[in-house]
Every structure is written in structure tokens, then in C-alpha cells.
Design a protein around this motif. Structure first.
Motif, short mmCIF file in Angstrom:
data_model
loop_
_atom_site.label_atom_id
_atom_site.label_comp_id
_atom_site.label_asym_id
_atom_site.label_seq_id
_atom_site.Cartn_x
_atom_site.Cartn_y
_atom_site.Cartn_z
N THR A 193 19.77 -13.97 18.71
CA THR A 193 19.47 -15.10 17.82
C THR A 193 18.03 -14.96 17.34
O THR A 193 17.18 -14.37 18.01
N GLU A 194 17.75 -15.51 16.17
CA GLU A 194 16.40 -15.39 15.60
C GLU A 194 15.37 -16.12 16.46
O GLU A 194 15.65 -17.23 16.94
N PRO A 195 14.20 -15.52 16.68
CA PRO A 195 13.81 -14.18 16.28
C PRO A 195 14.45 -13.12 17.18
O PRO A 195 14.28 -13.16 18.40
N LYS A 196 15.19 -12.20 16.58
CA LYS A 196 15.99 -11.24 17.32
C LYS A 196 15.14 -10.18 17.99
O LYS A 196 14.10 -9.77 17.49
N GLY A 197 15.65 -9.66 19.12
CA GLY A 197 15.10 -8.48 19.77
C GLY A 197 13.74 -8.69 20.42
O GLY A 197 13.19 -9.79 20.44
N LEU A 198 13.23 -7.61 20.98
CA LEU A 198 11.82 -7.56 21.39
C LEU A 198 11.00 -7.35 20.14
O LEU A 198 11.28 -6.45 19.35
N ARG A 199 9.92 -8.12 19.97
CA ARG A 199 9.20 -8.08 18.71
C ARG A 199 7.71 -7.83 18.93
O ARG A 199 7.13 -8.24 19.93
N VAL A 221 14.40 -3.21 19.26
CA VAL A 221 12.97 -3.54 19.17
C VAL A 221 12.60 -3.70 17.70
O VAL A 221 12.81 -2.79 16.89
N VAL A 222 12.05 -4.85 17.37
CA VAL A 222 11.71 -5.18 15.98
C VAL A 222 10.19 -5.26 15.85
O VAL A 222 9.56 -6.20 16.30
#
Length: 323
Positions: A193-199, A221-222
């Protein structure tokens, strides 16, 4: 006259340590020393698991947010301080914590137990964001296997989980062979879900050595920046040791990576990986290929002046390889 230049984190720690463990530093960090405050020995023989477990528990409880892991007097790259860890430490789930050593050779955490897949000697998960690990070595003892040196797993909770974090001047290695399943893993695939992933993950001067498979996996990973250091196969016998796998899922692909390192043993991009820029001085070959891109991965840019192996998947889908 010699001028000593410290990072902001090191300066913060030195001020706090001079004032005594538990002191609030200029940055607002509450520092403690794993030796002076928790009783770690660091002689490479004594089991220091209890000291580190107590310190990690205090980080998770919010008692402290800064842990200093010192090199003892007389330590050097040739004769480092070694903290022996004999069982799994608590998963770090706190926000904004720092673990600081005295150098990525001089301060060493030695994993002396058999790990399990999907778990790191330093294991970070849940809502942990804004953390930092700096100037330290994590190594596996000879004869040990399984798990990772560092494993970061984003939770499925709302908001950022596991993100906005950094590794600075860290050495991840082994004194044996095939000791880690994968040496370094960032996994954001649960955060769909937003914010998706490791950022917004950051690495600087990070050196990663061999594993029983890919040494480095970035999955879901974003936004990742990696400047300096590299990935080497030494310590792993598998063809993929020393290689980097950047992957994800249909819901959480890896995107927007900038990687500038000295060397790696190969690169594989798949499962929708997009907008990866990698430049390295030398690239070996893994499984007969230097870089592989499946049909769902697009607009990736690779440059390496000394490259072995092939280049499957490049020249199509906006994927560019030079030379």
C-alpha cells in the motif's frame, strides 16, 4: 599538526561519551556504550550476545536511540575488536536509531551461530524508519551458515516502514565460505500500500562479500542511492556470489536506483525493475551473464568499462548497456 575530521554522527557520539553514557548529545540523541553501559567484552572469545540484546531491547523501548560499539584501545585493522554474538539478537523496530562503530575493520560483530533464511544478524523490521548503521564490520565466523549479515524487511503497516535509512562505511563479510544465504537484503515487497516498498535507502562506502547465492538482494525497493564500496564473490562458491539481484513483485517492483561502486560480480534485474542506473569499474560474470533483464524490466542504464560475460535483455525495452 594533525587535524582529525569526524562525521557528524561521530562528533555527536564523542561529545556524549565524554559526558558519560546515557547523556543527551547536541543532536538530542541518547547515547550508550555497549562496553561501559552493557558489559560487552569484545575479545572475540567471550559471548557478548547478552550485552547487545539488552542494548537492542533498550533501543526498541525508547530508552536510548544511539548505541556506540567501540574499538578497544590498541585495536587496528590487523587486530580489530571482535564482539562475538552466539544467538539471534532482537529485531530492531524503533525509529531513528543509530549504531556506530570505530571503523569498518576496527570494530567487528562476529556472528557465531547458524542463521535462518530471511533473518539478519542485524535484523530490522516493522515500523523502523530513519535508522543509521555506521563504521562497523559484520562478519560470520568460519563454519557457520544461513541468514544474512543485515536483513531489512518492511512491514505491511500504514506509512513508511523500514525506510529512509542509511548504511555508511560498513563492511559485510565472512571468515568462512558460503556463510550467508545472502549477505545484504532489503525487502520491501510486503509493503503493497502507498507508500509502497522500502523507500529512500542510502548506502555509502559499503563493502559486501560472498554468499551462498547473490550477495546483495534489493527487492521492492523504491529509491536507493549507493556510492562507493562494491560487491565481491570472495567467501562464496556459488556462481552468483558477488552478484546483485534487483527484483520485486508485480505490486511492488524495484525502481529508481542509483548505484556507483567499484566492482560487482554481475547484475540481474527482473520483475518490473525500472530506472536503475549502475556504473562500476569492473563486472564479473554470473551464470555466464553480466547483466540480465527480463521483458518486464525497462529503462535501465548500465555502464562498466571492464565487463565479463554477456548482456541479455539489453538493447530492448529502453535498457542500455555501455560499453
Amino acid at each position: 599538526m594533525t587535524t582529525l575530521v569526524y562525521s557528524a554522527t561521530e562528533t555527536d557520539a564523542k561529545i556524549a561519551m565524554a559526558l558519560g553514557g546515557g547523556t543527551t548529545s547536541p543532536s538530542g540523541g541518547i547515547w550508550r556504550n555497549v562496553v561501559a553501559d552493557y558489559g560487552a567484552v569484545g575479545d572475540g572469545t567471550t559471548d557478548d550476545t547478552g550485552a547487545f540484546a539488552a542494548a537492542f531491547a533498550d533501543i526498541n523501548a525508547g530508552v536510548i536511540n544511539r548505541l556506540y560499539v567501540p574499538a578497544l584501545p590498541g585495536a587496528s585493522a590487523a587486530t580489530p575488536t571482535k564482539y562475538r554474538i552466539c544467538s539471534q539478537l532482537p529485531t530492531l523496530v524503533a525509529q531513528g536509531f543509530t549504531i556506530l562503530g570505530d571503523g569498518k575493520w576496527e570494530t567487528q560483530i562476529i556472528r557465531d551461530y547458524n542463521g535462518v533464511a530471511g533473518v539478519g544478524c542485524i535484523n530490522i523490521g516493522g515500523a523502523a524508519i530513519g535508522w543509521q548503521i555506521e563504521s562497523i564490520c559484520i562478519a560470520s565466523a568460519a563454519g557457520r551458515s544461513g541468514g544474512s549479515a543485515i536483513y531489512v524487511l518492511a512491514g505491511a503497516d500504514a506509512g513508511f516502514t523500514g525506510s529512509k535509512a542509511s548504511l555508511n562505511h560498513v563492511n559485510l563479510t565472512t571468515w568462512g565460505s558460503d556463510s550467508w544465504d545472502n549477505t545484504l537484503v532489503f525487502n520491501g515487497t510486503l509493503k503493497a500500500t502507498e507508500p509502497k516498498g522500502l523507500r529512500t535507502m542510502s548506502l555509502s562506502g559499503v563493502e559486501v562479500f560472498g554468499a551462498a547465492s547473490y550477495s546483495v538482494i534489493f527487492s521492492g525497493v523504491v529509491g536507493l542511492n549507493w556510492f562507493g564500496g562494491g560487491v565481491w564473490p570472495a567467501g562464496g562458491t556459488n556462481a552468483n556470489s558477488g552478484g546483485i539481484l534487483i527484483t520485486g513483485t508485480g505490486a511492488v517492483p524495484s525502481v529508481q536506483h542509483m548505484i556507483f561502486i567499484g566492482s560487482c560480480n554481475g547484475l540481474v534485474l527482473n520483475n518490473g525493475t525500472k530506472a536503475v542506473v549502475l556504473e562500476c569499474g569492473q563486472m564479473g560474470s554470473i551464470g555466464g551473464l553480466s547483466a540480465s533483464v527480463d521483458s518486464s524490466s525497462v529503462k535501465n542504464w548500465i555502464r562498466c568499462p571492464d565487463r565479463a560475460g554477456g548482456s541479455s535483455g539489453f538493447g530492448v525495452n529502453g535498457n542500455w548497456l555501455n560499453p
